[in-house]
Write a protein that holds these residues in place. Structure first.
Motif, PDB file in Angstrom:
ATOM      1  N   ALA A  37       0.831  -1.205   0.000  1.00  0.00           N
ATOM      2  CA  ALA A  37       0.000   0.000   0.000  1.00  0.00           C
ATOM      3  C   ALA A  37       0.864   1.254   0.000  1.00  0.00           C
ATOM      4  CB  ALA A  37      -0.937  -0.009   1.204  1.00  0.00           C
ATOM      5  N   SER A  38       1.955   1.253   0.732  1.00  0.00           N
ATOM      6  CA  SER A  38       2.845   2.417   0.765  1.00  0.00           C
ATOM      7  C   SER A  38       3.496   2.665  -0.585  1.00  0.00           C
ATOM      8  CB  SER A  38       3.937   2.222   1.818  1.00  0.00           C
ATOM      9  OG  SER A  38       3.377   2.101   3.088  1.00  0.00           O
ATOM     10  N   VAL A  39       3.956   1.602  -1.225  1.00  0.00           N
ATOM     11  CA  VAL A  39       4.595   1.742  -2.537  1.00  0.00           C
ATOM     12  C   VAL A  39       3.594   2.263  -3.563  1.00  0.00           C
ATOM     13  CG1 VAL A  39       5.583   0.408  -4.452  1.00  0.00           C
ATOM     14  CG2 VAL A  39       6.405   0.052  -2.125  1.00  0.00           C
ATOM     15  N   LEU A  40       2.376   1.724  -3.550  1.00  0.00           N
ATOM     16  CA  LEU A  40       1.373   2.184  -4.504  1.00  0.00           C
ATOM     17  C   LEU A  40       0.941   3.625  -4.231  1.00  0.00           C
ATOM     18  CD1 LEU A  40      -0.815  -1.008  -4.925  1.00  0.00           C
ATOM     19  CD2 LEU A  40       0.829  -0.043  -6.535  1.00  0.00           C
ATOM     20  N   ALA A  41       0.832   3.994  -2.964  1.00  0.00           N
ATOM     21  CA  ALA A  41       0.467   5.372  -2.635  1.00  0.00           C
ATOM     22  C   ALA A  41       1.548   6.343  -3.095  1.00  0.00           C
ATOM     23  CB  ALA A  41       0.226   5.509  -1.135  1.00  0.00           C
ATOM     24  N   LEU A  42       2.799   5.992  -2.886  1.00  0.00           N
ATOM     25  CA  LEU A  42       3.890   6.843  -3.369  1.00  0.00           C
ATOM     26  C   LEU A  42       3.916   6.891  -4.893  1.00  0.00           C
ATOM     27  CD1 LEU A  42       6.751   5.963  -0.883  1.00  0.00           C
ATOM     28  CD2 LEU A  42       5.552   8.131  -1.121  1.00  0.00           C
ATOM     29  N   GLY A  43       3.600   5.768  -5.520  1.00  0.00           N
ATOM     30  CA  GLY A  43       3.518   5.752  -6.975  1.00  0.00           C
ATOM     31  C   GLY A  43       2.438   6.674  -7.491  1.00  0.00           C
ATOM     32  N   LEU A  44       1.282   6.660  -6.837  1.00  0.00           N
ATOM     33  CA  LEU A  44       0.203   7.562  -7.238  1.00  0.00           C
ATOM     34  C   LEU A  44       0.583   9.014  -7.017  1.00  0.00           C
ATOM     35  CD1 LEU A  44      -3.089   5.882  -6.006  1.00  0.00           C
ATOM     36  CD2 LEU A  44      -2.333   6.237  -8.337  1.00  0.00           C
ATOM     37  N   LEU A  45       1.437   9.250  -6.067  1.00  0.00           N
ATOM     38  CA  LEU A  45       1.865  10.617  -5.784  1.00  0.00           C
ATOM     39  C   LEU A  45       2.860  11.131  -6.827  1.00  0.00           C
ATOM     40  CD1 LEU A  45       1.736  12.959  -3.728  1.00  0.00           C
ATOM     41  CD2 LEU A  45       3.658  11.879  -2.570  1.00  0.00           C
ATOM     42  N   PHE A  46       3.806  10.279  -7.230  1.00  0.00           N
ATOM     43  CA  PHE A  46       4.908  10.749  -8.059  1.00  0.00           C
ATOM     44  C   PHE A  46       4.773  10.442  -9.553  1.00  0.00           C
ATOM     45  CE2 PHE A  46       7.120  10.484  -3.908  1.00  0.00           C
ATOM     46  CZ  PHE A  46       7.385  11.830  -3.791  1.00  0.00           C
ATOM     47  N   VAL A  47       4.124   9.365  -9.946  1.00  0.00           N
ATOM     48  CA  VAL A  47       4.093   8.978 -11.364  1.00  0.00           C
ATOM     49  C   VAL A  47       3.410  10.033 -12.240  1.00  0.00           C
ATOM     50  CG1 VAL A  47       3.145   7.295 -12.990  1.00  0.00           C
ATOM     51  CG2 VAL A  47       4.411   6.531 -11.001  1.00  0.00           C
ATOM     52  N   ALA A  56     -11.163   7.174 -14.163  1.00  0.00           N
ATOM     53  CA  ALA A  56     -12.220   6.240 -13.758  1.00  0.00           C
ATOM     54  C   ALA A  56     -11.663   5.086 -12.924  1.00  0.00           C
ATOM     55  CB  ALA A  56     -12.933   5.690 -14.986  1.00  0.00           C
ATOM     56  N   TRP A  57     -10.452   4.647 -13.229  1.00  0.00           N
ATOM     57  CA  TRP A  57      -9.846   3.540 -12.474  1.00  0.00           C
ATOM     58  C   TRP A  57      -9.183   4.009 -11.190  1.00  0.00           C
ATOM     59  CZ3 TRP A  57     -10.870  -1.345 -13.147  1.00  0.00           C
ATOM     60  CH2 TRP A  57     -11.345  -1.767 -14.379  1.00  0.00           C
ATOM     61  N   LEU A  58      -9.077   5.300 -10.996  1.00  0.00           N
ATOM     62  CA  LEU A  58      -8.385   5.827  -9.826  1.00  0.00           C
ATOM     63  C   LEU A  58      -9.148   5.581  -8.522  1.00  0.00           C
ATOM     64  CD1 LEU A  58      -5.831   7.344  -9.069  1.00  0.00           C
ATOM     65  CD2 LEU A  58      -7.058   9.472  -9.408  1.00  0.00           C
ATOM     66  N   SER A  59     -10.465   5.696  -8.537  1.00  0.00           N
ATOM     67  CA  SER A  59     -11.248   5.495  -7.308  1.00  0.00           C
ATOM     68  C   SER A  59     -11.145   4.082  -6.764  1.00  0.00           C
ATOM     69  CB  SER A  59     -12.707   5.872  -7.545  1.00  0.00           C
ATOM     70  OG  SER A  59     -12.809   7.237  -7.786  1.00  0.00           O
ATOM     71  N   PRO A  60     -11.373   3.029  -7.585  1.00  0.00           N
ATOM     72  CA  PRO A  60     -11.199   1.676  -7.034  1.00  0.00           C
ATOM     73  C   PRO A  60      -9.768   1.390  -6.590  1.00  0.00           C
ATOM     74  CG  PRO A  60     -12.088   1.570  -9.269  1.00  0.00           C
ATOM     75  CD  PRO A  60     -11.887   3.001  -8.937  1.00  0.00           C
ATOM     76  N   LEU A  61      -8.800   1.967  -7.296  1.00  0.00           N
ATOM     77  CA  LEU A  61      -7.402   1.778  -6.898  1.00  0.00           C
ATOM     78  C   LEU A  61      -7.146   2.396  -5.532  1.00  0.00           C
ATOM     79  CD1 LEU A  61      -4.479   0.966  -7.371  1.00  0.00           C
ATOM     80  CD2 LEU A  61      -4.193   3.051  -8.711  1.00  0.00           C
ATOM     81  N   MET A  62      -7.645   3.600  -5.321  1.00  0.00           N
ATOM     82  CA  MET A  62      -7.428   4.260  -4.029  1.00  0.00           C
ATOM     83  C   MET A  62      -8.165   3.531  -2.906  1.00  0.00           C
ATOM     84  SD  MET A  62      -7.281   8.248  -5.076  1.00  0.00           S
ATOM     85  CE  MET A  62      -6.932   8.756  -3.426  1.00  0.00           C
TER      86      MET A  62
END
Length: 84
Positions: free
Chosen positions: A10-20, A34-40
């Protein structure tokens, strides 16, 4: 061990969403948005499982089970990245 993996993923994915998005420098497409809500939501569930929350309801326990949670986080992240 499973809780540590959930927290790490979860930490890696959250940082990825922050920086990518900032590194790519582009606008998000409607498909990626549209895919961002289920991912979050799946990332939030990963944090909840990772910090040690144990729900009493069986359906909630099933939603936070690593066999469902980890593939959901990874799969949604891959779908989101491909639509971006």
């Amino acid at each position: 061990m499973a809780r540590a993996v959930s927290l790490l993923l979860a930490s890696v994915l959250a940082l990825g969403l922050l920086f990518v998005p900032a590194m790519r420098g582009g606008e998000m497409t409607p498909a990626a948005h549209a895919w961002l809500s289920p991912l979050m939501l799946s990332i939030c569930a990963g944090f909840v499982h990772g910090v040690g929350y144990r729900p009493t309801r069986p359906w909630a326990r099933a939603l936070l089970h690593p066999l469902l949670l980890w593939p959901a986080m990874a799969g949604l992240a891959l779908i989101w990245a491909s639509r971006f």
